[in-house]
Each structure stands twice: as C-alpha cells, then as structure tokens.
Scaffold this motif. Structure first.
Motif, mmCIF file in Angstrom:
data_model
loop_
_atom_site.group_PDB
_atom_site.id
_atom_site.type_symbol
_atom_site.label_atom_id
_atom_site.label_comp_id
_atom_site.label_asym_id
_atom_site.label_seq_id
_atom_site.Cartn_x
_atom_site.Cartn_y
_atom_site.Cartn_z
ATOM 1 N N ARG A 107 -34.579 -62.112 69.231
ATOM 2 C CA ARG A 107 -33.500 -63.016 69.589
ATOM 3 C C ARG A 107 -33.804 -64.421 69.072
ATOM 4 O O ARG A 107 -34.892 -64.960 69.289
ATOM 5 C CB ARG A 107 -33.320 -63.060 71.108
ATOM 6 N N LYS A 108 -32.821 -65.012 68.416
ATOM 7 C CA LYS A 108 -33.025 -66.328 67.833
ATOM 8 C C LYS A 108 -33.267 -67.384 68.896
ATOM 9 O O LYS A 108 -34.158 -68.234 68.746
ATOM 10 C CB LYS A 108 -31.807 -66.702 66.983
ATOM 11 N N ASP A 109 -32.503 -67.357 69.995
ATOM 12 C CA ASP A 109 -32.635 -68.404 71.008
ATOM 13 C C ASP A 109 -33.893 -68.253 71.853
ATOM 14 O O ASP A 109 -34.251 -69.180 72.585
ATOM 15 C CB ASP A 109 -31.395 -68.433 71.902
ATOM 16 N N LYS A 110 -34.577 -67.108 71.777
ATOM 17 C CA LYS A 110 -35.811 -66.901 72.540
ATOM 18 C C LYS A 110 -37.064 -67.060 71.691
ATOM 19 O O LYS A 110 -38.179 -66.960 72.205
ATOM 20 C CB LYS A 110 -35.808 -65.502 73.169
ATOM 21 N N ARG A 112 -39.929 -68.814 70.203
ATOM 22 C CA ARG A 112 -40.638 -70.069 70.449
ATOM 23 C C ARG A 112 -42.036 -70.086 69.849
ATOM 24 O O ARG A 112 -42.798 -71.021 70.069
ATOM 25 C CB ARG A 112 -40.734 -70.323 71.952
ATOM 26 N N GLY A 174 -26.763 -63.179 67.255
ATOM 27 C CA GLY A 174 -27.833 -63.870 67.952
ATOM 28 C C GLY A 174 -29.207 -63.280 67.731
ATOM 29 O O GLY A 174 -30.178 -63.761 68.319
#
Length: 532
Positions: A107-110, A112, A174
C-alpha cells in the motif's frame, strides 16, 4: 572499389562520427577527476547517489530491507533466491526484477520504510570524500536509479538535497504494481510539472546521457555535475568522475558530521543485508527462535539465582555496575519503598533491573500489548497520561514496594536521551537513577508497529545480546547541590547525569515526536490492537 578501400572509408566515417559526438558533448561540459573546491562554491551540484555519494554502488541491500521490513520474511527470502539471477541480468532488468519483488502489492499510503528505516543504512554507507564535495555546492540535486520513495526521505531529510530525481513507481488502487515508469515518460511528466526549472532537469538528464554515451572511463561513475547558469536557456557544466576502485578507499561519514542527527529510526534488521549476510540471517532464524524461547522461559519461570547463570550459558551477556551498591532485602527493613528511574532501551529494562536486584519490582508502562503484560514475570501497571491520576497510582505503588519508571516514555535506539517527564520527582523525596545500555548484532528489540509484543523475542533472538546497567547513588528530588529546584529542573538534571554517564546526547524530543516521525501517529495503541 576494392574491399581495402571500402574498409578504409568505413573507418573514416566511424572516426568522424565519434569525433562529432565527443565535440557536441565537449561544448556542453568536460570531464575531470578531482573537482577544485573554489569552482564548486555557489554552483548547482547534480550528484549521482550510487556512483558519487555512497561507498558502494550495490543497491541489493536496500531492496532487501524494503522486502523484509515492508513485505515480510517470505518476500525477503524470494529476493534472496533470485539474487544469482539478478546478478546475471543487466542493471536495468535486474533493477526492475528487484522492484517487482519488493513493491508488488504494498500500500502506497502505508509505506514508511523510506523515511523510517533506510536513512540509517544510507548514512552509514555515505563516503566522507563524496559528501564533502556535494556539500560545497550552493544548490544540491541528486539522481538515483532507485525509486524516489526509497531515497527521497534520506536525501531531503538528512542531506538537505533540494531536488531528488529517482525512478517513479506505478500505482493502481492505492497499491504499488511493482512496475516502474519509463524514463521517457518521467522526463515528459517532470517537464510539464517543473517547466520553470527546465535547465535544472536538463542538467540531471544530461548527466545520465553523459555516462551512457561512454564519455567516461569504463570503470568511472559520475561523481558530480557542477552547473552554472548564464541565462534561462544556457547551461555551462563540468563533470567530475570517480572510479569504483577509488570509492573503496573512501572513509565512512562520521556521525558527528551528519547534517541532521539520526535520533529515530525503525525496523527489525540491525545489519546491512548484503546477499551473504541475508543468507546467514535466514540460516540463523530457526536456531535463533529456539534460543530466544529458551531464554524467555528462563526469565519467566526460574528464580533469578538460576535464570541469570542459565542466560549467561545461553549467550546473553549482562553487566551490572553499582556506583552505590543496591541494598539487599534484609537491609531494607526500615524502608518499604524505593523509586528507580532509568533511560528506556527495550521493554526488558525493568526485568534486567529486577534481576540485578535479585527480587521482583513493579514497572509502570504505557500502551504496550496485553500479551507482553500477561507473560511478564514482574508486575506491570499502565499509566493513563492523566497527570493527577498517574501521580496517585505511582504513589500507591511506592507504598506497596519498589517501583521502576522510565521517564522518557518510549525507547530510543541511538545514543540520545529523550526529554524526561518530571512526574517522578513529585511522588518520592528521593530516587535512584539507573543507566541502561544495550547492544545487538542482528535484530532490534524495539519497534513502532502493531506487533510490539514481538519486541522482546527479537531482542533475545540475537546471537549474543548484551545488557549493561549501572546503579547510581540515591538523589533527593527537591534540591540540586543543596539548592532548591523545581521538578522540571530536577528531571533535566537527572537526564544530564545519565547522559553524561552513558556518553549520550540529551534532547527535548518526546514520545509524540518519535511516533509522528516514524509511524505518523501519536503512539497510542488502538482498542482493537491491544490484544495483539
């Protein structure tokens, strides 16, 4: 025309074409081996990250970190199995294979890892010589063959690079597809977005073309591309190169010269996972799990007089230093309580202090998993982050016996101390500071993810984990050197004393700062995650 004349004509045409190619590039810039410092001052420096900044051009360890930290052990094992094939393929094809294995389905938003894990390993691999050259420039631009999401957090966050030109990844719904955008598409997109800085992107792409055109030595890599702008459409540049043999003689960048201190970082892996090192880790994992289980059972089930020799036999090294000897139980008849404060390295800090004292103590915690509380051999009590309620609980616990408090509120791996909460100074008239230090070689025993109950297991899975604790003398909480002080002054004073003893730097950073940087949260475990 005979064959001899034909061959001679073809040779002259080839020689003329090469001369024209070199002349066209010579009008744009020229290659040199060592950049003069006076020429770089105030110039725009365009640096190839792998070729001119890091001491080795291999990108495999960083992709292995992405596979392990973001994808899990199976994804890392697949990348290791494909390593011989990747080494046989060309650079571009091998790069695309590694990107596919590491990023497919993430997932792109996860994601880190680029800002929380990789900066530490990049900083450790930066060459001092290349760093000093890049830092001389006025504006700094870095080009990398790795995806932008892997290098942007490091280059902009720690080296103050203004522009990062990496490879872009395709995203669908996403999630990363594991495919990279082609260079021609990247160039067109960047020109549309940054039309006002076309000269800067021209410099970046011309540096790549310079290397591809064969104008550098066969073993040379572009170190920097120093550009000066005489007009919006005219760029005068010079290319400086460095060979792989020369890079091997570079010195690592000392931590004292980091442009930004590395205080926080995350991830389980404590070593640079080259193919050989990653193979050794996977071979060690089964034995390490059995060894960690035996160590944990010794901690939980056996009395301290038996568990401490057993842990030493199983390879765990512990060292206890007492500036003021901790009192034995028989010496404590006239005193029912004592408050110990310690810097926070892992969840095992209170256990090690209890083992050093040879008796159980109570530890205050905040937002740890229920599993960690259930298996703890000592009593743990949660704090609420409500000052008055926490003060009441700590006073009650002190009346019942000995108490261990970690004023930092969270763990810190690097040689830094976070800000001490002054609450402990308001619940007891004197405290006993304890300085704690750990060392690991394979796995870190701390994390910011939801599976925090595995932290002690990973620490105990190291071949030879080491814990050192030093008990300092009792300190009154109401005065410093005979002068009355506030609770905040006392907290800062004890932070400084522990930092001086350990050789750590004191900071004003807090638990919230750590979790906002590494996890994007305030560091509070959600209700549905507490049982994990």
């Amino acid at each position: 025309m005979n064959s001899k004349s034909l061959l001679k004509s073809l040779y002259l045409i080839y020689k003329f074409s090469i001369r024209r190619l070199r002349t066209s590039y010579a009008s744009y810039g020229r290659t040199q081996k060592h950049p003069p410092p006076e020429k770089l001052s105030g110039q725009t420096i365009v640096c190839d990250m792998e070729g001119g900044l890091l001491r080795t051009s291999s990108t495999f360890p960083y992709f292995m970190l992405v596979a392990l930290e973001a994808g899990g052990l199976l994804r890392g094992l697949l990348l290791l199995i494909l390593c011989p094939l990747i080494s046989c393929l060309g650079h571009e094809v091998g790069l695309r294979v590694m990107v596919m294995v590491c990023f497919l389905g993430l997932r792109k938003d996860k994601f880190r890892v680029g800002r929380a894990v990789l900066p530490k390993f990049f900083l450790e691999e930066v060459g001092l010589e290349g760093f000093e050259v890049v830092r001389r420039g006025g504006r700094r631009v870095c080009v990398s063959s790795m995806p932008t999401v892997m290098v942007e957090g490091f280059l902009q966050g720690y080296l103050d690079v203004e522009v990062v030109l990496g490879r872009e990844l395709k995203v669908f719904g996403g999630y990363y597809t594991g495919l990279m955008v082609k260079e021609e598409e990247e160039r067109r997109r960047r020109r549309r977005v940054r039309r006002r800085q076309a000269w800067l992107w021209r410099s970046c792409w011309e540096m790549r073309r310079w290397g591809k055109a064969g104008l550098l030595d066969s073993e040379a890599m572009p170190l920097v591309f120093a550009s000066s702008v005489s007009s919006p459409t005219t760029v005068r540049s010079e290319v400086y190169s460095v060979s792989e043999a020369e890079k091997r003689r570079w010195h690592p960048l000392p931590s004292s010269k980091y442009p930004k201190p590395l205080v926080f970082h995350d991830g389980r892996i404590a070593f640079r996972p080259t193919p050989v090192a990653a193979l050794c880790m996977f071979v060690w994992l089964p034995l390490g799990f059995l060894l960690a289980s035996a160590r944990a059972l010794g901690f939980i089930l056996l009395p301290y007089d038996l568990s401490i020799p057993l842990l030493a036999l199983l390879g765990m090294r512990n060292r206890v230093v007492t500036s003021s000897p901790p009192p034995r139980k028989e010496e404590e008849e006239g005193r029912s309580s004592r408050l110990y404060i310690t810097n926070h390295r892992t969840l095992l800090d209170p256990l090690v202090i209890a083992a050093a004292l040879r008796r159980n103590v109570t530890a205050t915690t905040y937002s740890i998993s229920r599993i960690s509380e259930w298996i703890s051999p000592i009593r743990t009590v949660r704090l609420t982050r409500n000052r008055e309620e926490d003060k009441r609980r700590m006073k009650q616990l002190l009346e019942e016996g000995e108490l261990v408090v970690c004023p930092e509120g969270t763990t810190c791996r690097e040689p830094y101390l976070l800000r001490f909460s002054p609450l402990f100074t308001e619940v007891s008239r004197e405290v006993t500071p304890v300085a704690s230090e750990t060392s690991v070689t394979m796995f870190y025993g701390t994390s910011t993810n939801k599976l925090k109950f595995l932290d002690p297991l990973f620490f105990l899975m190291n071949p030879f984990p080491c814990y050192e604790v030093e008990f300092m003398g009792r300190v009154p909480t109401g005065s410093i050197a005979g002068e009355v002080c506030s609770s905040y002054q006392m907290a800062n004073h004890l932070q400084g004393e522990i930092g001086r003893l350990l050789g750590f730097h004191c900071t004003s950073l807090t638990r919230k700062d750590k979790y906002l940087m590494l996890a994007g949260t305030a560091g509070v475990v959600e209700a549905d995650d507490k049982g994990r």
